[in-house]
Scaffold this active site. Structure first.
Site, PDB file in Angstrom:
ATOM      1  N   ASP A 104       0.833  -1.198   0.000  1.00  0.00           N
ATOM      2  CA  ASP A 104       0.000   0.000   0.000  1.00  0.00           C
ATOM      3  C   ASP A 104       0.872   1.254   0.000  1.00  0.00           C
ATOM      4  OD1 ASP A 104      -2.189  -1.651   0.238  1.00  0.00           O
ATOM      5  OD2 ASP A 104      -2.308  -1.446   2.418  1.00  0.00           O
TER       6      ASP A 104
HETATM    7  N1  URA Z   1      -1.280  -5.890   3.881  1.00  0.00           N
HETATM    8  C1  URA Z   1      -1.761  -4.639   3.872  1.00  0.00           C
HETATM    9  O1  URA Z   1      -2.795  -4.352   4.454  1.00  0.00           O
HETATM   10  N2  URA Z   1      -1.066  -3.722   3.214  1.00  0.00           N
HETATM   11  C2  URA Z   1       0.102  -3.966   2.574  1.00  0.00           C
HETATM   12  O2  URA Z   1       0.693  -3.057   1.995  1.00  0.00           O
HETATM   13  C3  URA Z   1       0.580  -5.278   2.596  1.00  0.00           C
HETATM   14  C4  URA Z   1      -0.132  -6.229   3.268  1.00  0.00           C
END
Ligand code: URA
Length: 238
Positions: A104
């Site tokens: 993310d």
């Molecule tokens: N899980 C999440 O919620 N975000 C990420 O970036 C990776 C795994």
């Protein structure tokens, strides 16, 4: 077969125009012959190419480890945000790499980039069960009940039941917790949604490991380097 100027340019020896100039000067040799015309097609995997007398080593694929910073997105192009590919040197961008899976925008840590489609597929396909380990800070107390829920398979907001996951509690109090989570999947916002399903919020998320490969702690956020042969072998064991 590929054009000589394209091969040499992709290896970081200047633009195609500059490579053309090098060839004109008689500085490019292929299999022992000086080639003054760089538009000629050669097989980069079979031919020995020398520039100014020095052999250059062709490679088709690159494999990079990045410590992804917050604020950049795991994509190759974006109309408004900076991407992880924007953080690469031009010498690496010429290989057209892309991120292996996604983190993310606000997640930091280990992200691989490659231009090897088969490798990418093996690393992100749910069939292969590649372990991903995340360090997270949570807004509330994390307890044994959460650990059991993770072990049984948390059910997400859309009804999806996650595979078994490991939840290690590093510290926990009413003010918040630090945990380490091991998952084998990579659903959208997975770790955040797993905690949401337990009534808790992830406030910081960092990926520390991917497929047995540990994030190099010498890499500052935003920095990257190529994987060593040994590291690539570890990943290919998955
Ligand atoms: N899980 C999440 O919620 N975000 C990420 O970036 C990776 C795994």
């Amino acid at each position: 077969m590929q054009r000589l100027d394209k091969i040499v340019s992709n290896l970081g020896y200047g633009s195609r125009k500059e490579v053309k100039a090098l060839a004109k000067k008689g500085l490019i040799e292929v299999d022992g012959k000086i080639l003054k015309d760089s538009s000629i097609n050669v097989d980069p995997e079979k031919s020995i190419i020398k520039i100014n007398g020095e052999e250059i080593f062709y490679r088709k694929y690159i494999y990079l480890m990045m410590n992804k910073p917050a604020g950049v997105i795991s994509a190759t192009h974006d109309s408004k945000d900076e991407t992880v590919v924007d953080l690469l040197e031009i010498d690496h961008q010429v290989f057209n790499p892309f991120p292996v899976g996604r983190l993310d925008k606000d997640t930091v840590g280990l992200l691989l980039l490659t231009n090897d489609g088969d490798f990418n597929h093996r690393m992100i396909s749910p069939k292969w069960h590649v372990d991903k380990i995340y360090y997270a800070k949570i807004d509330k107390e994390v307890n044994e009940k959460d650990q059991e829920a993770f072990k049984k398979g948390v059910v997400l907001d859309d009804g999806y039941k996650c595979l078994e996951a490991d939840l290690e509690i590093i510290s926990s109090s009413l003010e918040g917790s630090e945990v380490r989570v091991t998952i084998q999947e990579g659903k959208y916002h997975q770790v955040k949604r797993m905690f949401e399903a337990c009534g808790k919020k992830v406030i910081y998320l960092k990926r520390e490991e991917f497929g047995g490969l540990i994030l190099d702690d010498e890499l500052e956020e935003g920095e990257y380097r190529e994987l060593s042969e040994e590291e690539l072998a570890i990943l290919n064991e998955n």
